[in-house]
Motif scaffolding. Structure first.
Motif, mmCIF file in Angstrom:
data_model
loop_
_atom_site.group_PDB
_atom_site.id
_atom_site.type_symbol
_atom_site.label_atom_id
_atom_site.label_comp_id
_atom_site.label_asym_id
_atom_site.label_seq_id
_atom_site.Cartn_x
_atom_site.Cartn_y
_atom_site.Cartn_z
ATOM 1 N N ALA A 2 0.833 -1.193 0.000
ATOM 2 C CA ALA A 2 0.000 0.000 0.000
ATOM 3 C C ALA A 2 0.872 1.249 0.000
ATOM 4 O O ALA A 2 2.058 1.199 0.305
ATOM 5 C CB ALA A 2 -0.902 -0.008 1.228
ATOM 6 N N HIS A 17 1.908 -3.855 -6.952
ATOM 7 C CA HIS A 17 0.484 -4.133 -6.752
ATOM 8 C C HIS A 17 0.251 -5.623 -6.936
ATOM 9 O O HIS A 17 0.842 -6.241 -7.830
ATOM 10 C CB HIS A 17 -0.334 -3.321 -7.766
ATOM 11 N N GLU A 83 -4.369 1.132 -1.901
ATOM 12 C CA GLU A 83 -4.106 -0.226 -1.419
ATOM 13 C C GLU A 83 -5.061 -1.220 -2.049
ATOM 14 O O GLU A 83 -6.129 -0.852 -2.523
ATOM 15 C CB GLU A 83 -4.177 -0.307 0.100
#
Length: 87
Positions: A2, A17, A83
């Motif tokens: 995040a 990610h 996030e």
């Protein structure tokens, strides 16, 4: 991974990610500027969303590198939180 950061000038940050649905929340505290969230594919940044004021969005992006870029800041102060919704 995040990202939670307050931006006050033109800059960018990259982070990994997990490829799941994610969320971005932007809080404009003062001034002006643009926050852009993009997926980095090689040397190309593919824009997911951008903000000039307080806002948020849910997004879907494949596993890889995301990038938050700040541009056009004039006494800008924005807090950004990105996030994944699931680990």
């Amino acid at each position: 991974m995040a990202l939670y950061k307050t931006y006050t000038s033109d800059t960018s940050d990259e982070f990994e990610h997990n490829g799941r649905t994610g969320v971005i929340a932007v809080a404009k505290n003062s001034g002006s500027g643009t926050i852009t969230l993009s997926h980095k594919i090689g040397t190309v940044d593919v824009t997911i969303d951008s903000f000039t004021d307080t806002g948020g969005a849910q997004f879907v992006s494949p596993k890889g590198t995301l990038k938050v870029t700040t541009t056009g800041f004039s006494s800008g102060n924005f807090t950004v939180h990105v996030e994944p919704l699931a680990p």
